[in-house]
Design a protein around this motif. Structure first.
Motif, PDB file in Angstrom:
ATOM      1  N   MET A   1       0.837  -1.190   0.000  1.00 16.33           N
ATOM      2  CA  MET A   1       0.000   0.000   0.000  1.00 16.33           C
ATOM      3  C   MET A   1       0.876   1.245   0.000  1.00 16.33           C
ATOM      4  O   MET A   1       1.962   1.232   0.543  1.00 16.33           O
ATOM      5  N   ASN A   2       0.378   2.342  -0.620  1.00 15.96           N
ATOM      6  CA  ASN A   2       1.154   3.570  -0.633  1.00 15.96           C
ATOM      7  C   ASN A   2       1.426   4.049   0.780  1.00 15.96           C
ATOM      8  O   ASN A   2       0.558   4.043   1.635  1.00 15.96           O
ATOM      9  N   ASP A   3       2.657   4.458   1.050  1.00 15.22           N
ATOM     10  CA  ASP A   3       3.013   5.016   2.345  1.00 15.22           C
ATOM     11  C   ASP A   3       2.806   6.522   2.266  1.00 15.22           C
ATOM     12  O   ASP A   3       3.702   7.281   1.933  1.00 15.22           O
ATOM     13  N   VAL A   4       1.567   6.961   2.509  1.00 16.37           N
ATOM     14  CA  VAL A   4       1.224   8.366   2.355  1.00 16.37           C
ATOM     15  C   VAL A   4       0.564   8.878   3.618  1.00 16.37           C
ATOM     16  O   VAL A   4      -0.174   8.171   4.297  1.00 16.37           O
ATOM     17  N   GLY A   5       0.859  10.128   3.947  1.00 21.87           N
ATOM     18  CA  GLY A   5       0.274  10.723   5.140  1.00 21.87           C
ATOM     19  C   GLY A   5      -1.178  11.090   4.930  1.00 21.87           C
ATOM     20  O   GLY A   5      -1.613  11.378   3.826  1.00 21.87           O
ATOM     21  N   GLY A   6      -1.946  11.077   6.014  1.00 26.71           N
ATOM     22  CA  GLY A   6      -3.345  11.481   5.949  1.00 26.71           C
ATOM     23  C   GLY A   6      -4.281  10.438   5.408  1.00 26.71           C
ATOM     24  O   GLY A   6      -5.450  10.718   5.157  1.00 26.71           O
ATOM     25  N   SER A   7      -3.809   9.204   5.217  1.00 25.76           N
ATOM     26  CA  SER A   7      -4.675   8.162   4.663  1.00 25.76           C
ATOM     27  C   SER A   7      -5.599   7.613   5.741  1.00 25.76           C
ATOM     28  O   SER A   7      -5.294   7.650   6.933  1.00 25.76           O
ATOM     29  N   TYR A   8      -6.755   7.121   5.303  1.00 26.75           N
ATOM     30  CA  TYR A   8      -7.674   6.433   6.210  1.00 26.75           C
ATOM     31  C   TYR A   8      -8.515   5.464   5.406  1.00 26.75           C
ATOM     32  O   TYR A   8      -8.548   5.519   4.173  1.00 26.75           O
ATOM     33  N   THR A   9      -9.188   4.561   6.100  1.00 28.49           N
ATOM     34  CA  THR A   9      -9.934   3.491   5.447  1.00 28.49           C
ATOM     35  C   THR A   9     -11.426   3.690   5.652  1.00 28.49           C
ATOM     36  O   THR A   9     -11.882   4.034   6.752  1.00 28.49           O
ATOM     37  N   VAL A  10     -12.211   3.495   4.570  1.00 27.38           N
ATOM     38  CA  VAL A  10     -13.665   3.688   4.615  1.00 27.38           C
ATOM     39  C   VAL A  10     -14.349   2.544   3.882  1.00 27.38           C
ATOM     40  O   VAL A  10     -13.724   1.829   3.085  1.00 27.38           O
ATOM     41  N   CYS A  11     -15.652   2.401   4.122  1.00 29.70           N
ATOM     42  CA  CYS A  11     -16.483   1.528   3.306  1.00 29.70           C
ATOM     43  C   CYS A  11     -16.924   2.310   2.066  1.00 29.70           C
ATOM     44  O   CYS A  11     -16.839   3.542   2.029  1.00 29.70           O
ATOM     45  N   HIS A  12     -17.441   1.608   1.060  1.00 28.11           N
ATOM     46  CA  HIS A  12     -17.699   2.256  -0.228  1.00 28.11           C
ATOM     47  C   HIS A  12     -18.761   3.339  -0.161  1.00 28.11           C
ATOM     48  O   HIS A  12     -18.799   4.239  -1.002  1.00 28.11           O
ATOM     49  N   ASP A  13     -19.661   3.287   0.831  1.00 31.14           N
ATOM     50  CA  ASP A  13     -20.775   4.240   0.878  1.00 31.14           C
ATOM     51  C   ASP A  13     -20.476   5.462   1.745  1.00 31.14           C
ATOM     52  O   ASP A  13     -21.378   6.223   2.085  1.00 31.14           O
ATOM     53  N   VAL A  14     -19.207   5.688   2.106  1.00 34.20           N
ATOM     54  CA  VAL A  14     -18.815   6.848   2.910  1.00 34.20           C
ATOM     55  C   VAL A  14     -18.247   7.923   1.991  1.00 34.20           C
ATOM     56  O   VAL A  14     -17.400   7.648   1.135  1.00 34.20           O
ATOM     57  N   ALA A  15     -18.719   9.165   2.136  1.00 31.56           N
ATOM     58  CA  ALA A  15     -18.248  10.256   1.288  1.00 31.56           C
ATOM     59  C   ALA A  15     -16.761  10.518   1.528  1.00 31.56           C
ATOM     60  O   ALA A  15     -16.272  10.465   2.654  1.00 31.56           O
ATOM     61  N   VAL A  16     -16.045  10.809   0.453  1.00 32.26           N
ATOM     62  CA  VAL A  16     -14.606  11.058   0.508  1.00 32.26           C
ATOM     63  C   VAL A  16     -14.342  12.450  -0.056  1.00 32.26           C
ATOM     64  O   VAL A  16     -14.937  12.836  -1.061  1.00 32.26           O
ATOM     65  N   PRO A  17     -13.454  13.251   0.565  1.00 28.43           N
ATOM     66  CA  PRO A  17     -13.161  14.592   0.037  1.00 28.43           C
ATOM     67  C   PRO A  17     -12.675  14.538  -1.410  1.00 28.43           C
ATOM     68  O   PRO A  17     -11.975  13.599  -1.803  1.00 28.43           O
ATOM     69  N   PRO A  18     -13.030  15.552  -2.222  1.00 30.38           N
ATOM     70  CA  PRO A  18     -12.656  15.529  -3.653  1.00 30.38           C
ATOM     71  C   PRO A  18     -11.163  15.627  -3.907  1.00 30.38           C
ATOM     72  O   PRO A  18     -10.714  15.344  -5.015  1.00 30.38           O
ATOM     73  N   SER A  19     -10.373  16.011  -2.901  1.00 28.58           N
ATOM     74  CA  SER A  19      -8.925  16.112  -3.092  1.00 28.58           C
ATOM     75  C   SER A  19      -8.208  14.808  -2.753  1.00 28.58           C
ATOM     76  O   SER A  19      -6.981  14.751  -2.789  1.00 28.58           O
ATOM     77  N   TYR A  20      -8.965  13.752  -2.431  1.00 30.48           N
ATOM     78  CA  TYR A  20      -8.391  12.465  -2.058  1.00 30.48           C
ATOM     79  C   TYR A  20      -8.460  11.486  -3.224  1.00 30.48           C
ATOM     80  O   TYR A  20      -9.261  11.636  -4.139  1.00 30.48           O
ATOM     81  N   ALA A  21      -7.614  10.465  -3.158  1.00 26.84           N
ATOM     82  CA  ALA A  21      -7.589   9.417  -4.179  1.00 26.84           C
ATOM     83  C   ALA A  21      -7.599   8.053  -3.510  1.00 26.84           C
ATOM     84  O   ALA A  21      -7.203   7.903  -2.346  1.00 26.84           O
ATOM     85  N   LEU A  22      -8.034   7.053  -4.257  1.00 31.51           N
ATOM     86  CA  LEU A  22      -8.096   5.676  -3.765  1.00 31.51           C
ATOM     87  C   LEU A  22      -6.736   5.015  -3.954  1.00 31.51           C
ATOM     88  O   LEU A  22      -6.256   4.870  -5.078  1.00 31.51           O
ATOM     89  N   VAL A  23      -6.110   4.579  -2.836  1.00 24.84           N
ATOM     90  CA  VAL A  23      -4.764   4.008  -2.923  1.00 24.84           C
ATOM     91  C   VAL A  23      -4.703   2.550  -2.471  1.00 24.84           C
ATOM     92  O   VAL A  23      -3.651   1.915  -2.578  1.00 24.84           O
ATOM     93  N   GLY A  24      -5.798   1.996  -1.968  1.00 22.60           N
ATOM     94  CA  GLY A  24      -5.759   0.604  -1.533  1.00 22.60           C
ATOM     95  C   GLY A  24      -7.142   0.000  -1.424  1.00 22.60           C
ATOM     96  O   GLY A  24      -8.111   0.701  -1.088  1.00 22.60           O
ATOM     97  N   ILE A  25      -7.253  -1.284  -1.717  1.00 23.65           N
ATOM     98  CA  ILE A  25      -8.500  -2.038  -1.584  1.00 23.65           C
ATOM     99  C   ILE A  25      -8.170  -3.307  -0.825  1.00 23.65           C
ATOM    100  O   ILE A  25      -7.200  -4.000  -1.144  1.00 23.65           O
ATOM    101  N   GLN A  26      -8.966  -3.581   0.212  1.00 24.80           N
ATOM    102  CA  GLN A  26      -8.689  -4.761   1.019  1.00 24.80           C
ATOM    103  C   GLN A  26      -9.986  -5.393   1.532  1.00 24.80           C
ATOM    104  O   GLN A  26     -11.031  -4.759   1.562  1.00 24.80           O
ATOM    105  N   THR A  27      -9.879  -6.646   1.914  1.00 25.73           N
ATOM    106  CA  THR A  27     -11.023  -7.360   2.487  1.00 25.73           C
ATOM    107  C   THR A  27     -11.315  -6.821   3.871  1.00 25.73           C
ATOM    108  O   THR A  27     -10.410  -6.599   4.682  1.00 25.73           O
ATOM    109  N   ASN A  28     -12.594  -6.582   4.154  1.00 21.27           N
ATOM    110  CA  ASN A  28     -13.009  -6.064   5.458  1.00 21.27           C
ATOM    111  C   ASN A  28     -14.428  -6.524   5.726  1.00 21.27           C
ATOM    112  O   ASN A  28     -15.383  -6.035   5.117  1.00 21.27           O
TER     113      ASN A  28
END
Length: 250
Positions: A1-28
Motif C-alpha cells: 500500500m502507498n506510504d502516504v500521510g493522511g490516509s484512512y480506510t472507509v467503506c464504499h458508501d462513505v463520502a470522501v473529500p474531492p482532493s483524495y484518491a483511492l490508494v488501496g483495496i482490502q477485504t473487510n
C-alpha cells in the motif's frame, strides 16, 4: 500500500473529500460487500487504484482528485497489487499546460485535448492525449470536452487527432454561428440552420439567447421557463417549412 500521510480506510458508501484518491483495496468483513478502501490526499506521482472515477469503471466508484490526470497505467502482478489484486495501477500527476495523459482520464474543467496518438506500453490499450487550457480559436479533438462558455465554431480534418475530426472553439455570444455537433449552451436556442463550408458536412446553426416570442427550429432545445406557444411558417430552418414560437413563463 502507498506510504502516504493522511490516509484512512472507509467503506464504499462513505463520502470522501474531492482532493483524495483511492490508494488501496482490502477485504473487510465490517463493510457491506466485505471490502474497504484506503484513501489519501492526492500528490504528484501517486499510484492509485483503477476503481477511481476515470478510465475503466467499477460497481463502486471513489472520487478522482480534482486537478489531476492519469499520466501512466502500470501493469503489476496480482500478488503485488495494492488494489485487491487488480493488475492495472494508475499513476497521477497535476494537470499542466501541454501535459500528456492516458485517454479516458478525468479531464479537469476548463481543459481540452488537442492531439491523440497511440501510446505503446505507457497507457495500456488507451491512447495518449495532449492537454491545454481551453481558449478561443483552439483546435481540439472531437471527443475532447470543452467548457460551457464555448461552442464549436468550425470543423476540420486533422491528422493530430487520428480518426477524430478537430473542432475550433469559439466563445458563446448572442447570434454566434456554430456547427451541428456543438453543445447548445443553457439559455440559448437555434434560430437558423443551413449548410456552410466552415462546418464541413454538418449544419451551421445560429444560436440566440432566448427571449419571449423567439422563433426556433424544430431541433432547438427549449430552455427552462419557456414553452412552445405555436407552430408558425418559417423558412430559416433547413429541411423544414415551420418552426416553433416560444413563450416565456415567469
Amino acid at each position: 500500500m502507498n506510504d502516504v500521510g493522511g490516509s484512512y480506510t472507509v467503506c464504499h458508501d462513505v463520502a470522501v473529500p474531492p482532493s483524495y484518491a483511492l490508494v488501496g483495496i482490502q477485504t473487510n468483513a465490517g463493510c457491506n460487500h466485505g471490502t474497504s478502501y484506503t484513501v489519501a490526499p492526492a500528490s504528484p506521482g501517486m499510484r492509485i487504484c483503477n476503481l477511481s472515477q476515470t478510465v475503466g469503471g467499477a460497481p463502486y466508484q471513489m472520487p478522482f482528485p480534482d486537478g489531476y490526470i492519469v499520466q501512466t497505467i502500470q501493469e503489476v502482478q496480482p500478488q503485488q497489487s495494492q488494489c485487491g489484486g487488480a493488475t492495472a495501477i494508475y499513476i497521477i500527476q497535476p494537470v499542466a499546460e501541454g501535459t500528456t495523459a492516458c485517454s479516458g482520464t478525468q479531464i479537469p474543467t476548463g481543459w481540452s485535448y488537442t492531439a491523440s496518438s497511440p501510446s505503446p506500453g505507457s497507457c495500456g490499450t488507451f491512447e495518449r492525449i495532449e492537454l491545454h487550457q481551453s481558449v478561443a480559436g483552439m483546435r481540439i479533438c472531437s471527443q475532447s470536452p470543452y467548457p460551457n462558455g464555448f461552442v464549436v465554431g468550425a470543423v476540420e480534418s486533422m491528422a493530430a487527432c487520428g480518426l477524430q475530426e478537430r473542432y475550433v472553439l469559439q466563445p458563446t455570444s448572442d447570434g454566434v454561428k456554430a456547427c451541428g455537433p456543438t453543445h447548445v449552451p443553457a439559455g440559448y436556442v437555434i434560430t437558423n440552420t443551413n449548410q456552410s463550408g466552415q462546418c464541413g458536412s454538418y449544419q451551421t446553426l445560429t444560436l440566440r439567447a432566448a427571449y419571449d416570442g423567439v422563433v426556433v427550429c424544430p431541433a432547438s432545445p427549449i430552455p427552462d421557463r419557456y414553452v412552445i406557444q405555436s407552430a408558425v411558417p418559417y423558412n430559416g430552418c433547413e429541411n423544414f417549412t415551420t418552426a416553433n414560437q416560444l413563450k416565456y413563463i415567469p
